[in-house]
Design an enzyme around this catalytic site. Structure first.
Site, PDB file in Angstrom:
ATOM      1  N   GLY A 192       0.719  -1.015  -0.113  1.00  0.00           N
ATOM      2  CA  GLY A 192      -0.016  -0.076  -0.048  1.00  0.00           C
ATOM      3  C   GLY A 192       0.927   1.344   0.051  1.00  0.00           C
ATOM      4  N   GLU A 204       4.066  -6.353   1.451  1.00  0.00           N
ATOM      5  CA  GLU A 204       3.788  -6.820   0.265  1.00  0.00           C
ATOM      6  C   GLU A 204       3.606  -5.542  -0.746  1.00  0.00           C
ATOM      7  OE1 GLU A 204       0.982 -10.238   1.481  1.00  0.00           O
ATOM      8  OE2 GLU A 204       0.178  -8.467   1.592  1.00  0.00           O
ATOM      9  N   PRO A 205       4.742  -4.862  -1.138  1.00  0.00           N
ATOM     10  CA  PRO A 205       4.635  -3.758  -2.014  1.00  0.00           C
ATOM     11  C   PRO A 205       4.023  -4.172  -3.582  1.00  0.00           C
ATOM     12  CG  PRO A 205       6.863  -4.242  -1.760  1.00  0.00           C
ATOM     13  CD  PRO A 205       6.146  -5.090  -0.695  1.00  0.00           C
ATOM     14  N   ARG A 252       2.429  -1.829  -6.205  1.00  0.00           N
ATOM     15  CA  ARG A 252       2.484  -0.647  -7.000  1.00  0.00           C
ATOM     16  C   ARG A 252       3.680   0.259  -6.950  1.00  0.00           C
ATOM     17  NH1 ARG A 252      -2.245   2.378  -7.683  1.00  0.00           N
ATOM     18  NH2 ARG A 252      -3.278   1.399  -5.954  1.00  0.00           N
ATOM     19  N   ARG A 303      -8.128   2.386 -15.412  1.00  0.00           N
ATOM     20  CA  ARG A 303      -8.136   2.932 -14.219  1.00  0.00           C
ATOM     21  C   ARG A 303      -8.823   4.217 -14.119  1.00  0.00           C
ATOM     22  NH1 ARG A 303      -4.145   4.106 -11.466  1.00  0.00           N
ATOM     23  NH2 ARG A 303      -5.009   3.573  -9.417  1.00  0.00           N
ATOM     24  N   TYR A 317     -11.941   4.076 -11.546  1.00  0.00           N
ATOM     25  CA  TYR A 317     -11.892   4.596 -10.175  1.00  0.00           C
ATOM     26  C   TYR A 317     -11.475   6.240 -10.476  1.00  0.00           C
ATOM     27  CZ  TYR A 317      -9.368  -0.100  -9.001  1.00  0.00           C
ATOM     28  OH  TYR A 317      -9.300  -1.109  -8.675  1.00  0.00           O
ATOM     29  N   CYS A 357     -15.666   1.607 -28.288  1.00  0.00           N
ATOM     30  CA  CYS A 357     -17.156   2.273 -28.247  1.00  0.00           C
ATOM     31  C   CYS A 357     -17.936   2.139 -27.119  1.00  0.00           C
ATOM     32  CB  CYS A 357     -17.986   1.162 -29.251  1.00  0.00           C
ATOM     33  SG  CYS A 357     -17.498   1.705 -31.071  1.00  0.00           S
ATOM     34  N   GLU A 358     -17.433   3.404 -26.123  1.00  0.00           N
ATOM     35  CA  GLU A 358     -17.794   3.212 -24.966  1.00  0.00           C
ATOM     36  C   GLU A 358     -17.456   4.794 -24.484  1.00  0.00           C
ATOM     37  OE1 GLU A 358     -18.903   0.742 -22.714  1.00  0.00           O
ATOM     38  OE2 GLU A 358     -19.126   2.456 -21.225  1.00  0.00           O
ATOM     39  N   TYR A 369      -0.995  -2.190 -12.426  1.00  0.00           N
ATOM     40  CA  TYR A 369      -2.493  -2.343 -12.637  1.00  0.00           C
ATOM     41  C   TYR A 369      -2.847  -1.729 -14.030  1.00  0.00           C
ATOM     42  CZ  TYR A 369      -2.178  -3.049  -7.883  1.00  0.00           C
ATOM     43  OH  TYR A 369      -1.445  -3.572  -6.508  1.00  0.00           O
TER      44      TYR A 369
END
Ligand SMILES: *Cc1c(COP(=O)(O)O)cnc(C)c1O
Length: 431
Positions: free
Chosen positions: A248, A290-291, A293, A330, A334, A361-362, A390
């Site tokens: 994190g 647990e890195p 990112r 992403r 988000y 097409c979005e 990610y």
């Protein structure tokens, strides 16, 4: 520049780890992921050095490989002496294909199937990070069948809100992950794990969220976890060997994001851990982190070709690129912020405001809104920075768009690590 591995050369081109990105776009075609391997290795070494120095010589970072999972990154992790965690048998399969030692792999997830458990145990996986009682019973049954004792950590929810975006916030009590200390369920699952004959309970795990920019949430998590562990020692005489504090640590995506010094943060967390252990007489457990990112994000850049620029008179402008939510979902998921620039005109003034739109097409297929660029032309190379985490990991084939290649750059030299998906690859499973 946003990160020290980025620069601009005499041809006004963006460089990553010394390599000319506009030239790489020509060589490999667009869209294209670049990954600065030198940077990832430096980060692995920073984590290892800091954890061994400030925690204890047994402390170890695990690469949270869901952030970016492909054979080359597991090979790199192995060369750097990293352990990894995986969240699915698919990630486990790739890690093993890359030659990782199964004993160095930790298996996460809140919904492991019986098939997942058998596959991982048959492969000789080091640890399961168990989420719930059903999973513990399944692990124990299969371990008994195989005549082994399976090492397990228990996922615990310390109940911390590190004030990050809710969808990536997992340490709060009502999380779908793990068992909460506050409700008594953590103690209950501890007793349950100890009652299972095939299980060797080695300790506890927590992961409080993502994009954390200071040591405080990690210190708070350590407080809550160690208080819980001291309680178990006093009540049941159990001392944990392992405490995993999760991942994190934050990453800077835009100029306004804070900067976090990994070494300094771990030094402060380490001092805090030693203090609690001294006060409570608890022997310092092996600390794991647990890195994900923070190991890979700022090593990545995505290159696209601008296809057209459209100004809706009186409203706004769009720059349309040859990729989008299929290679970077992403913003659509988000609202994540990114920094963009033109790789072939990297030192021109960015005075043109536009929305960078993908090719799907979005309407929601955007890389970002109100982004500043030099006024782009069709054919310019648009770079999105800090895409190492990610992006490839979350890529899809929506609209039957093939996945992008990954080119790794070490000391300025480029190597193709993942080739571009072909149309034949896309129909390989279709009968
Ligand atoms: C996602 C995740 C991580 C990595 O988080 P980052 O924010 O990428 O560092 C670590 N541990 C667990 C259990 C995770 O789910």
């Amino acid at each position: 520049m946003l990160h020290s591995n980025l620069s601009v050369n005499e041809n006004h081109h963006l460089t990553l780890c010394g390599a000319d990105t506009a030239e790489l776009a020509k060589k490999y075609g667009t869209p294209l992921y670049l990954l600065d391997e030198t940077r990832v290795r430096e980060k692995c070494r920073t984590y290892q050095r800091a954890m061994k120095t400030y925690f204890s010589p047994e402390a170890r970072p695990l690469y949270a490989s869901k952030a970016l999972s492909f054979k080359g990154i597991y090979r790199l992790a192995k060369e750097e002496g990293m352990a990894v965690d995986v969240v699915s048998p698919g990630e486990l399969y790739i890690a093993l294909s890359a030659g990782m030692n199964p004993a160095d792999i930790y298996f996460h997830g809140n919904a492991k199937t019986m098939a997942d458990i058998r596959y991982a145990m048959d492969a000789g996986i080091g640890y399961f990070v168990a989420d719930n009682k059903t999973e513990l019973a399944r692990i124990s049954d299969y371990a008994k069948e195989k005549g082994i004792m399976q090492k397990v950590l228990l996922r615990i929810t310390p109940g911390i809100d590190p004030h990050t975006f809710d969808a990536v916030n997992t340490g709060k009590v009502d999380s779908k992950f793990g068992s909460a200390i506050a409700t008594g369920q953590a103690e209950e699952i501890f007793n349950y794990a100890r009652s299972q004959a095939g299980i060797e309970l080695c300790g506890f795990h927590c992961h409080i969220g993502s994009q954390i920019f200071d040591e405080k949430p990690f210190c708070d998590a350590a407080d809550l976890m160690l208080t819980f562990m001291v309680g178990l020692r006093d009540k049941y005489g159990y001392t944990a060997k392992v405490l995993n504090l999760g991942g994190g640590i934050g990453v800077r995506y835009v100029e306004s994001d804070p900067y976090i010094d990994i070494d300094d943060t771990l030094r402060l967390v380490g001092a805090h851990l030693h203090k609690i252990c001294e006060e409570t007489g608890y022997p310092m457990p092996q600390i794991l982190m647990e890195p994900g990112r923070s190991l890979v994000a700022d090593a990545g850049v995505t290159l696209y070709e601008v296809q057209n620029v459209k100004t809706i008179t009186g409203y706004k402008s769009y720059a349309a690129i040859d990729g989008g939510m299929t290679d970077n979902p992403r913003y659509a998921l988000y609202g994540s912020k990114y920094t963009v620039l033109l790789a072939n005109r990297a030192d021109e003034e960015a005075d043109f405001t536009c929305t960078v739109a993908g090719r799907c097409c979005e309407s929601g297929d955007l890389i970002g809104e109100n982004m500043l660029l030099p006024k782009p032309n069709a054919g310019d190379i648009l770079a999105v920075l800090v895409t190492g985490a990610y992006n490839y990991a979350m890529a899809s084939n929506y609209n039957c768009i093939p996945k992008l290649p990954i080119v790794m750059i070490a000391d300025g030299k480029d190597t193709l690590a993942v080739r571009r998906e072909t149309y034949e690859d896309m129909i390989a499973c279709q009968l």
